[in-house]
Scaffold this motif. Structure first.
Motif, PDB file in Angstrom:
ATOM      1  N   UNK A  26       0.837  -1.191   0.000  1.00 49.75           N
ATOM      2  CA  UNK A  26       0.000   0.000   0.000  1.00 49.75           C
ATOM      3  C   UNK A  26       0.878   1.249   0.000  1.00 49.75           C
ATOM      4  N   UNK A  27       0.424   2.262  -0.702  1.00 49.14           N
ATOM      5  CA  UNK A  27       1.139   3.531  -0.763  1.00 49.14           C
ATOM      6  C   UNK A  27       0.615   4.416   0.360  1.00 49.14           C
TER       7      UNK A  27
ATOM      8  N   UNK B 291       5.804  -1.903   6.170  1.00 53.08           N
ATOM      9  CA  UNK B 291       6.842  -1.575   7.159  1.00 53.08           C
ATOM     10  C   UNK B 291       8.108  -2.403   7.004  1.00 53.08           C
ATOM     11  N   UNK B 292       8.000  -3.552   6.346  1.00 54.92           N
ATOM     12  CA  UNK B 292       9.161  -4.433   6.203  1.00 54.92           C
ATOM     13  C   UNK B 292       9.372  -5.362   7.381  1.00 54.92           C
ATOM     14  N   UNK B 293       8.575  -5.226   8.438  1.00 60.93           N
ATOM     15  CA  UNK B 293       8.722  -6.084   9.615  1.00 60.93           C
ATOM     16  C   UNK B 293       8.143  -7.474   9.337  1.00 60.93           C
TER      17      UNK B 293
ATOM     18  N   UNK C 191      -0.767  -6.888   8.159  1.00 62.48           N
ATOM     19  CA  UNK C 191      -0.571  -7.618   9.428  1.00 62.48           C
ATOM     20  C   UNK C 191      -1.119  -6.920  10.666  1.00 62.48           C
ATOM     21  N   UNK C 192      -1.322  -5.608  10.608  1.00 69.98           N
ATOM     22  CA  UNK C 192      -1.842  -4.900  11.784  1.00 69.98           C
ATOM     23  C   UNK C 192      -3.218  -5.410  12.200  1.00 69.98           C
ATOM     24  N   UNK C 193      -3.915  -6.089  11.289  1.00 71.89           N
ATOM     25  CA  UNK C 193      -5.259  -6.576  11.600  1.00 71.89           C
ATOM     26  C   UNK C 193      -5.232  -7.990  12.172  1.00 71.89           C
TER      27      UNK C 193
ATOM     28  N   UNK D 197       5.483 -13.737   7.733  1.00 78.18           N
ATOM     29  CA  UNK D 197       4.897 -12.815   6.769  1.00 78.18           C
ATOM     30  C   UNK D 197       5.586 -11.463   6.926  1.00 78.18           C
ATOM     31  N   UNK D 198       6.089 -10.965   5.832  1.00 75.80           N
ATOM     32  CA  UNK D 198       6.731  -9.653   5.834  1.00 75.80           C
ATOM     33  C   UNK D 198       5.694  -8.593   5.532  1.00 75.80           C
ATOM     34  N   UNK D 199       5.546  -7.655   6.446  1.00 75.74           N
ATOM     35  CA  UNK D 199       4.623  -6.549   6.232  1.00 75.74           C
ATOM     36  C   UNK D 199       5.084  -5.773   5.004  1.00 75.74           C
ATOM     37  N   UNK D 200       4.277  -5.725   3.943  1.00 75.09           N
ATOM     38  CA  UNK D 200       4.727  -5.078   2.713  1.00 75.09           C
ATOM     39  C   UNK D 200       4.942  -3.571   2.856  1.00 75.09           C
TER      40      UNK D 200
END
Length: 498
Positions: A227-228, A345-347, A264-266, A340-343
């Motif tokens: 997401x942008x 944040x990169x975490x 991933x925040x959800x 899973x890499x957060x697209x």
């Protein structure tokens, strides 16, 4: 101009072309929004949502339960009844269409909604508290006459005048329990039945296109990779697997089982889980006319054998037009935790993700031995005609469960640019005609929430939430801890225990 700052010309992106995304797109278009684009990595326009041709989302399926029975949850009951009028209208519109005017996968003879009835059968000889609450709420709404308590003298008398000759006996006792001298307790819901899921999705995509909605469906261009965000953290668009960027005033994330891996925040609110499904392919009709007749929707209802997600956790359907009898197991909802890499944040996070027949790579599907044994036990007891056939296929149907089985339709806290539209929890498909109506209301006025806005708002995990999400990766539902059934296990050669 609506209160959110959106105009009817504002670009809106919907991520996911399943039931939540399609319904949202359709109702946004009906509300006058003119710049809607739906992204999905699956080529649904080519495969018509067919699971045998590559479709693997939960929304792509032979059939889904259409029920109005919701215990104390009267809001879902009311919403389901609201949708019936549209299901009926869609049936009529399809049947009155010329073949050349219908999308691939549909023909004028198709019924995407079949009112064959729903048998909610008890296995302990008593009506459950949920069943009694359902009857109370249906009575409250003036709908008690649509429900028939099996064994109740008044309801039995009413049923025999309501149904065609012989229909009540077949629909209320499809397993022949009375004939065998077994106790039969339950409720037959005459308002319910099933919807043909893949065909229904194909139809609604057709309606969306007719209303000006744009679809980008492909593995590269249709697959949203990230997401942008602007400097303040607001979502302003998406970036696809082809590295193409698309700007939007609002992004609606409706990716079903892929929602937590994309965002991933959800994952503290939503968890991807698998329900297990098996198929019994009946012999050709001319070789087994009695079986085709017995399992026809005219004679055989949708059923819950002791509760759809309680007790055995077994439910099933009449045969399809191709002679497939589908039976599902939801007694255990399996998880599949991966890195899973957060697209954005990169975490890296540990999150349950789908493992379908086609994703992340193709493989021959297998379900757990626990599920196969549970289904075989019920089939031997209730549908012994199928034991000689044996299980002929299986599928893991990857849903997205919420903390409390309620949907999640709300803007992400501190990000007015993204709305999560997910959390179907295995019961969302029936709302395909009507869900988007409420989504539009939530989009247009997020501060003054109505009934469904409050019901589906962003919520936090607390001690009272017990839908399995509290177990995490260490819990007993972890896919990697299960014993998988072999095709030898599919056959009825020995006793299987629950």
């Amino acid at each position: 101009m609506v209160s959110t700052g959106l105009t009817k010309e504002s670009p809106i992106i919907i991520v996911g072309a399943g039931v939540f995304g399609l319904s949202s797109a359709l109702h946004l278009a009906k509300a006058g929004y003119k710049n809607i684009t739906v992204f999905d990595k699956q080529p649904y326009a080519d495969n018509a949502y067919s699971t045998t041709d590559g479709a693997d989302a939960a929304s792509a399926d032979f059939n889904k339960v259409m029920r109005m029975s919701y215990g104390e949850e009267i809001e879902y009951q009311r919403l389901a009844f609201d949708g019936i009028k549209t299901w009926d209208a869609w049936n009529k519109e399809i049947q009155s269409s010329r073949p050349e005017d219908l999308p691939r996968g549909l023909k004028p003879s198709d019924l995407i909604w079949n009112n064959c009835g729903f048998l909610r059968m008890s296995i302990d000889g008593e009506l459950s508290p949920i069943e009694r609450a359902t009857l109370a709420n249906l009575t409250r709404e003036g709908l008690r006459q649509t429900q028939f308590i099996i064994g109740d003298p008044e309801d039995e008398k009413r049923a025999r005048s309501h149904f065609r000759s012989g229909e009540w006996e077949k629909k209320s006792d499809p397993f022949g329990r009375r004939r065998q001298g077994k106790k039969l307790v339950g409720v037959f819901d005459s308002t319910a039945g099933f919807v043909e899921a893949s065909k229904a999705c194909t139809w609604v995509m057709h309606l969306c296109r007719r209303s000006g909605v744009r679809f980008i469906l492909s593995e590269k261009e249709g697959q949203v990779a990230s997401f942008i965000k602007n400097k303040s953290g607001k979502t302003t668009g998406v970036r696809t697997a082809s590295c193409t960027e698309y700007q939007a005033e609002l992004v609606v994330l409706a990716a079903g089982g892929w929602t937590p891996s994309l965002f991933p925040a959800v994952s503290s609110l939503l968890e991807t889980t698998a329900g297990s499904v098996v198929y019994f392919q009946l012999p050709p009709k001319d070789q087994a006319p009695d079986l085709w007749d017995k399992f026809s929707p005219d004679n055989f209802p949708v059923f819950a054998y002791g509760g759809w997600s309680k007790g055995h956790g077994i439910g099933g359907f009449p045969r399809t037009e191709d002679g497939i009898v589908k039976i599902g197991y939801r007694g255990t909802k399996y998880t599949n935790y991966e890195d899973v890499r957060d697209p954005t944040t990169g975490k890296t996070h540990r999150i349950s993700v789908p493992k379908t027949r086609y994703w992340p790579q193709s493989y021959d599907p297998a379900i757990t031995k626990q599920a196969v044994d549970a289904i075989k036990e019920v089939v031997k007891e209730a549908m012994p005609e199928l034991t000689a056939i044996g299980i002929t296929g299986c599928r893991n149907c990857w849903y997205i469960d919420s903390l409390d089985n309620g949907f999640l339709v709300d803007r992400v806290p501190n990000d007015d640019g993204m709305l999560i539209c997910s959390g179907g929890s295995g019961h969302g498909f029936k709302f395909l005609p009507i869900l988007g109506r409420e989504v539009v209301k939530i989009i247009e006025d997020p501060t003054a929430k109505n009934t469904y806005g409050k019901l589906w708002q962003w919520r936090t995990k607390d001690a009272s939430a017990k839908n399995g999400l509290e177990q995490g990766e260490t819990g007993p539902r972890n896919w990697k801890r299960q014993i998988m059934a072999t095709k030898e296990d599919w056959q009825f050669r020995e006793s299987s225990k629950l």
